[in-house]
Design a protein around this motif. Structure first.
Motif, mmCIF file in Angstrom:
data_model
loop_
_atom_site.group_PDB
_atom_site.id
_atom_site.type_symbol
_atom_site.label_atom_id
_atom_site.label_comp_id
_atom_site.label_asym_id
_atom_site.label_seq_id
_atom_site.Cartn_x
_atom_site.Cartn_y
_atom_site.Cartn_z
ATOM 1 N N ILE A 261 3.626 7.142 6.319
ATOM 2 C CA ILE A 261 4.664 6.835 7.309
ATOM 3 C C ILE A 261 5.843 7.790 7.152
ATOM 4 N N LEU A 262 6.255 8.026 5.917
ATOM 5 C CA LEU A 262 7.366 8.955 5.685
ATOM 6 C C LEU A 262 7.018 10.357 6.185
ATOM 7 N N ARG A 263 5.784 10.778 5.961
ATOM 8 C CA ARG A 263 5.369 12.104 6.432
ATOM 9 C C ARG A 263 5.448 12.185 7.955
ATOM 10 N N ASP B 229 9.289 -6.987 5.815
ATOM 11 C CA ASP B 229 8.026 -6.442 5.311
ATOM 12 C C ASP B 229 8.257 -4.945 5.070
ATOM 13 N N PRO B 230 8.085 -4.468 3.818
ATOM 14 C CA PRO B 230 8.417 -3.064 3.510
ATOM 15 C C PRO B 230 7.672 -2.040 4.359
ATOM 16 N N ILE B 231 6.398 -2.265 4.644
ATOM 17 C CA ILE B 231 5.638 -1.305 5.441
ATOM 18 C C ILE B 231 6.133 -1.313 6.891
ATOM 19 N N LYS B 232 6.350 -2.498 7.449
ATOM 20 C CA LYS B 232 6.885 -2.574 8.808
ATOM 21 C C LYS B 232 8.275 -1.939 8.870
ATOM 22 N N ALA B 233 9.080 -2.165 7.837
ATOM 23 C CA ALA B 233 10.421 -1.567 7.794
ATOM 24 C C ALA B 233 10.333 -0.048 7.765
ATOM 25 N N SER B 234 9.385 0.500 7.002
ATOM 26 C CA SER B 234 9.259 1.960 6.931
ATOM 27 C C SER B 234 8.779 2.535 8.262
ATOM 28 N N LYS B 235 7.939 1.793 8.990
ATOM 29 C CA LYS B 235 7.486 2.259 10.305
ATOM 30 C C LYS B 235 8.639 2.313 11.296
ATOM 31 N N LYS B 236 9.638 1.452 11.103
ATOM 32 C CA LYS B 236 10.776 1.389 12.024
ATOM 33 C C LYS B 236 11.947 2.253 11.565
ATOM 34 N N ASN C 182 0.860 -1.167 0.000
ATOM 35 C CA ASN C 182 0.000 0.000 0.000
ATOM 36 C C ASN C 182 0.907 1.231 0.000
ATOM 37 N N TYR C 183 1.099 1.819 -1.170
ATOM 38 C CA TYR C 183 2.017 2.951 -1.284
ATOM 39 C C TYR C 183 1.529 4.166 -0.514
ATOM 40 N N ARG C 184 0.227 4.348 -0.402
ATOM 41 C CA ARG C 184 -0.311 5.468 0.372
ATOM 42 C C ARG C 184 0.166 5.355 1.825
ATOM 43 N N ALA C 185 0.153 4.148 2.363
ATOM 44 C CA ALA C 185 0.634 3.936 3.737
ATOM 45 C C ALA C 185 2.113 4.300 3.836
#
Length: 137
Positions: free
Chosen positions: A26-28, A102-109, A19-22
């Motif tokens: 997260i980056l924001r 997991d890319p989304i979990k990685a971006s959250k961390k 989910n690219y929106r997510a």
């Protein structure tokens, strides 16, 4: 807001599940305004990174180990922060550096306050991040 470029290999294995929106949200939350730049062929990433403006603070490799290596080649000697989101098949670099696969979990961390220098190898003026082999491995 700081500027971030996400260099993405559109052929990486996990991109369809993300989910690219997510990812942008997260980056924001980390204070970054992100934009995805897609590679079209091998070695595109290095050229894309070398041509980025000086005001880019963070460059994220969103693909596999090959893309991470190409992005790193373009960043050597710069002061830009480098991170990896594992969208590839094996993701050895991410695994070795403790990045969630997991890319989304990685971006959250993503921890922009915990910058680390990493060692690189150089052969024939080309860098590598993981390993090198020759002959019969």
């Amino acid at each position: 807001m700081k500027k971030c470029k996400i260099i993405m290999n559109p052929h990486s294995g996990k991109k369809k599940k993300t989910n690219y929106r997510a990812l942008y949200d997260i980056l924001r939350k980390h204070g970054y305004d992100g934009e995805i730049l897609y590679t079209k062929a091998a070695k595109d990433a290095t050229k894309i990174v070398e041509e980025l403006p000086d005001d880019i603070d963070l460059v994220i490799s969103a693909g596999g180990d090959g893309l991470a290596n190409e992005v790193a080649q373009g960043l050597v000697g710069s002061d830009k922060f480098f991170s990896v989101l594992p969208f590839g098949t094996a993701n050895v670099f991410a695994n070795e550096f403790g990045i969630d696969l997991d890319p989304i979990k990685a971006s959250k961390k993503l921890d922009i306050n915990n910058k680390k220098k990493i060692s690189i190898g150089i052969i024939d003026k080309k860098i590598f991040l993981l390993m090198v082999g020759f002959g019969y491995d």
